[in-house]
Scaffold this motif. Structure first.
Motif, mmCIF file in Angstrom:
data_model
loop_
_atom_site.group_PDB
_atom_site.id
_atom_site.type_symbol
_atom_site.label_atom_id
_atom_site.label_comp_id
_atom_site.label_asym_id
_atom_site.label_seq_id
_atom_site.Cartn_x
_atom_site.Cartn_y
_atom_site.Cartn_z
ATOM 1 N N TYR A 202 38.639 43.941 45.910
ATOM 2 C CA TYR A 202 38.006 43.347 44.807
ATOM 3 C C TYR A 202 36.517 42.662 45.334
ATOM 4 C CZ TYR A 202 36.658 40.164 41.198
ATOM 5 O OH TYR A 202 35.964 39.416 39.999
ATOM 6 N N VAL A 203 35.774 42.807 44.660
ATOM 7 C CA VAL A 203 34.198 42.322 44.881
ATOM 8 C C VAL A 203 33.936 41.410 44.039
ATOM 9 C CG1 VAL A 203 31.709 42.635 45.365
ATOM 10 C CG2 VAL A 203 33.420 44.528 46.308
ATOM 11 N N ALA A 204 33.783 40.207 44.370
ATOM 12 C CA ALA A 204 33.504 39.064 43.355
ATOM 13 C C ALA A 204 32.195 38.957 42.853
ATOM 14 C CB ALA A 204 33.728 37.487 43.850
ATOM 15 N N PRO A 205 32.008 39.038 41.374
ATOM 16 C CA PRO A 205 30.624 39.030 40.749
ATOM 17 C C PRO A 205 29.857 37.968 41.244
ATOM 18 C CG PRO A 205 32.619 39.192 39.052
ATOM 19 C CD PRO A 205 33.051 38.784 40.400
ATOM 20 N N SER A 206 28.247 38.305 41.334
ATOM 21 C CA SER A 206 27.553 37.159 41.616
ATOM 22 C C SER A 206 26.234 37.735 41.485
ATOM 23 C CB SER A 206 27.331 37.132 43.489
ATOM 24 O OG SER A 206 26.971 38.332 44.102
ATOM 25 N N SER A 207 25.357 36.774 41.501
ATOM 26 C CA SER A 207 23.860 37.204 41.122
ATOM 27 C C SER A 207 23.234 38.297 42.141
ATOM 28 C CB SER A 207 22.888 35.996 41.263
ATOM 29 O OG SER A 207 22.881 35.363 42.488
ATOM 30 N N THR A 208 23.807 38.418 43.387
ATOM 31 C CA THR A 208 23.260 39.451 44.091
ATOM 32 C C THR A 208 23.940 40.799 44.019
ATOM 33 O OG1 THR A 208 24.572 38.926 45.849
ATOM 34 C CG2 THR A 208 22.576 37.787 45.747
ATOM 35 N N LEU A 209 25.077 40.740 43.343
ATOM 36 C CA LEU A 209 25.766 42.066 43.025
ATOM 37 C C LEU A 209 26.065 42.066 41.537
ATOM 38 C CD1 LEU A 209 28.357 41.589 46.059
ATOM 39 C CD2 LEU A 209 26.584 43.113 45.768
ATOM 40 N N PRO A 210 25.100 42.391 40.678
ATOM 41 C CA PRO A 210 25.394 42.492 39.360
ATOM 42 C C PRO A 210 26.195 43.581 38.912
ATOM 43 C CG PRO A 210 23.114 43.380 40.060
ATOM 44 C CD PRO A 210 23.730 42.922 41.178
ATOM 45 N N THR A 211 26.420 44.557 39.699
ATOM 46 C CA THR A 211 27.165 45.556 39.330
ATOM 47 C C THR A 211 28.779 45.422 39.555
ATOM 48 O OG1 THR A 211 27.155 46.840 41.400
ATOM 49 C CG2 THR A 211 25.811 47.608 39.466
ATOM 50 N N ALA A 212 29.132 44.225 40.122
ATOM 51 C CA ALA A 212 30.578 43.919 40.373
ATOM 52 C C ALA A 212 31.362 43.576 39.338
ATOM 53 C CB ALA A 212 30.591 42.656 41.545
ATOM 54 N N GLY A 213 31.052 43.383 38.031
ATOM 55 C CA GLY A 213 31.725 43.107 37.168
ATOM 56 C C GLY A 213 31.349 41.996 36.463
ATOM 57 N N SER A 214 31.915 41.686 35.309
ATOM 58 C CA SER A 214 31.820 40.579 34.320
ATOM 59 C C SER A 214 32.440 39.104 35.063
ATOM 60 C CB SER A 214 32.117 40.864 32.931
ATOM 61 O OG SER A 214 33.725 41.233 32.888
ATOM 62 N N PRO A 215 32.077 38.055 34.533
ATOM 63 C CA PRO A 215 32.793 36.697 34.904
ATOM 64 C C PRO A 215 34.339 36.962 34.576
ATOM 65 C CG PRO A 215 30.921 36.241 33.479
ATOM 66 C CD PRO A 215 30.968 37.689 33.337
ATOM 67 N N VAL A 216 35.219 36.140 35.412
ATOM 68 C CA VAL A 216 36.421 36.299 35.442
ATOM 69 C C VAL A 216 37.193 35.413 34.293
ATOM 70 C CG1 VAL A 216 38.656 35.761 36.544
ATOM 71 C CG2 VAL A 216 36.750 36.594 37.798
ATOM 72 N N ALA A 217 37.816 35.986 33.310
ATOM 73 C CA ALA A 217 38.397 35.214 32.416
ATOM 74 C C ALA A 217 39.761 34.702 32.484
ATOM 75 C CB ALA A 217 38.364 36.221 30.951
ATOM 76 N N GLY A 218 40.391 35.641 33.150
ATOM 77 C CA GLY A 218 41.947 35.164 33.531
ATOM 78 C C GLY A 218 42.383 35.958 34.722
ATOM 79 N N ILE A 219 43.485 35.392 35.426
ATOM 80 C CA ILE A 219 44.064 35.858 36.497
ATOM 81 C C ILE A 219 45.663 36.015 36.322
ATOM 82 C CG2 ILE A 219 44.526 35.613 38.884
ATOM 83 C CD1 ILE A 219 41.976 33.580 38.825
ATOM 84 N N ILE A 220 45.981 37.329 36.622
ATOM 85 C CA ILE A 220 47.498 37.563 36.666
ATOM 86 C C ILE A 220 48.051 37.791 37.874
ATOM 87 C CG2 ILE A 220 49.522 38.967 35.422
ATOM 88 C CD1 ILE A 220 47.671 37.278 33.520
ATOM 89 N N VAL A 221 49.041 36.921 38.511
ATOM 90 C CA VAL A 221 49.588 37.158 39.706
ATOM 91 C C VAL A 221 50.994 37.585 39.638
ATOM 92 C CG1 VAL A 221 50.118 36.010 41.940
ATOM 93 C CG2 VAL A 221 47.947 35.129 40.662
ATOM 94 N N LEU A 222 51.237 38.549 40.079
ATOM 95 C CA LEU A 222 52.827 39.188 39.904
ATOM 96 C C LEU A 222 53.537 38.546 41.240
ATOM 97 C CD1 LEU A 222 52.141 42.910 39.165
ATOM 98 C CD2 LEU A 222 52.217 41.068 37.638
ATOM 99 N N GLY A 223 54.697 38.043 40.566
ATOM 100 C CA GLY A 223 55.617 37.837 41.755
ATOM 101 C C GLY A 223 56.384 38.611 42.681
ATOM 102 N N GLY A 224 57.285 38.252 43.520
ATOM 103 C CA GLY A 224 58.084 39.185 44.167
ATOM 104 C C GLY A 224 57.951 38.762 45.878
ATOM 105 N N ALA A 225 57.237 37.643 45.844
ATOM 106 C CA ALA A 225 57.177 36.990 47.315
ATOM 107 C C ALA A 225 58.271 36.063 47.714
ATOM 108 C CB ALA A 225 55.987 36.553 47.573
ATOM 109 N N GLU A 226 58.748 35.549 46.655
ATOM 110 C CA GLU A 226 59.963 34.334 46.714
ATOM 111 C C GLU A 226 61.303 34.915 47.099
ATOM 112 O OE1 GLU A 226 56.879 34.866 43.839
ATOM 113 O OE2 GLU A 226 59.105 35.480 43.245
ATOM 114 N N GLN A 227 61.863 34.150 48.034
ATOM 115 C CA GLN A 227 63.211 34.215 48.568
ATOM 116 C C GLN A 227 63.945 33.346 47.610
ATOM 117 O OE1 GLN A 227 62.890 34.521 52.949
ATOM 118 N NE2 GLN A 227 63.125 36.804 52.665
ATOM 119 N N LEU A 228 64.730 33.867 46.613
ATOM 120 C CA LEU A 228 65.562 32.728 45.688
ATOM 121 C C LEU A 228 66.576 32.181 46.394
ATOM 122 C CD1 LEU A 228 65.433 35.065 42.439
ATOM 123 C CD2 LEU A 228 63.677 33.179 43.493
ATOM 124 N N GLN A 229 67.601 32.877 47.238
ATOM 125 C CA GLN A 229 68.614 32.364 47.699
ATOM 126 C C GLN A 229 68.411 31.385 48.642
ATOM 127 O OE1 GLN A 229 71.086 35.694 48.549
ATOM 128 N NE2 GLN A 229 72.238 35.407 46.685
#
Length: 290
Positions: A92-119
């Motif tokens: 991922y390349v974060a949007p910035s004024s110097t990288l106008p093609t990197a995408g629009s501002p970030v509206a939201g973030i979805i993080v998927l789990g799977g790193a947690e060791q429950l027991q």
């Protein structure tokens, strides 16, 4: 139907994962050799011939396991399964004024789990993470980088007996840092398909801007395929790389790491096939949009 798919996938993988499969082959080899060698020395000629046949089969299986273990230990063969997955989507390349093609501002973030060791986390009352801990690091990093974005963490339990959930553990971590009010905790999802379905119902999709999807790089193709399939156009934010594509033929000696990467690669390719066959993704190997 989803519950049946979940249960069958767990049972199947318990026997199909490469380290377990090698152990089963080794056990079967011993079971063939042990009684057959005794029978060959004591039995009459016709029975001795059958025993010798079992001995030969057992030796062939033992040699096959021996060769496979050495291949996994000293060659990057297991990495070759992960490399196409990890390089499928760019970093991922974060949007910035110097990288106008990197995408629009970030509206939201979805993080998927799977790193947690429950027991382990429950036993010691302390958050314990596996090799996918970069997802949690990314969660905390992005919380600070995008203070106005809506953030959701999706993680239930990957076990057949549902109890403590991954989102519960991360909720405790966020309480310690005072950031619990910033993150929506989705604790019902048991797999990637449910991650997408349940997350979509919990966030405000009318917010302008792009939605970042955070998961391990090797898992990104399946995750992107699922989210795209339900009509949610998200931007990949891969983390936790395990391979070195610039050194695809480097030799070494790492049986533990080789078996770990082999299991992850086989699991992910089987997951891609299963999701495609059950119409959870539209493509067998989802890739970037053209």
């Amino acid at each position: 139907m989803d519950s049946l798919f979940f249960a069958l996938s767990k049972i199947f993988w318990a026997f199909a994962r490469p380290d377990h499969l090698l152990l089963l082959l080794l056990t079967l080899s011993v079971l063939l050799l042990w009684p057959a060698m005794r029978a060959a020395s004591l039995a009459a000629v016709p029975h001795r011939r059958r025993a010798i046949g079992r001995i030969r089969l057992g030796w062939h299986m033992l040699r096959a396991v021996w060769v496979m273990l050495w291949l996994v230990a000293v060659t990057p063969a297991s990495d070759w399964l992960l490399m196409p997955l990890e390089t499928r989507f760019p970093q991922y390349v974060a949007p910035s004024s110097t990288l106008p093609t990197a995408g629009s501002p970030v509206a939201g973030i979805i993080v998927l789990g799977g790193a947690e060791q429950l027991q382990r986390s429950q036993r010691w009352q302390s958050l314990s993470l596996n090799g996918e801990g970069e997802r949690i690091v990314a969660l905390q990093t992005l919380l600070r980088r995008y203070p106005d974005a809506q953030v959701l963490f999706s993680s239930g339990s990957g076990k057949l007996d549902q109890g403590l959930r991954g989102a519960d553990l991360i909720g405790r971590l966020l309480q310690q840092s005072g950031e619990q009010d910033r993150v929506i905790l989705e604790r019902e999802a048991r797999n990637t398909h449910e991650n997408a379905l349940f997350s979509q119902k919990r966030v405000d999709l009318t917010r302008p801007g792009q939605w970042l999807l955070v998961t391990s790089a090797f898992h990104m193709p399946r995750a992107m395929g699922v989210f795209t399939h339900i009509g949610w156009q998200v931007t990949p934010y891969p983390v936790g790389y395990r391979t070195l594509p610039d050194k695809p033929f480097a030799l070494g000696m790492d049986l533990y790491g080789g078996l770990e990467n082999l299991s992850m690669g086989v699991h992910e390719w089987i997951g891609l096939l299963a999701y495609w066959l059950t119409d959870r993704t539209s493509q067998l190997f989802p890739g970037p949009r053209s």
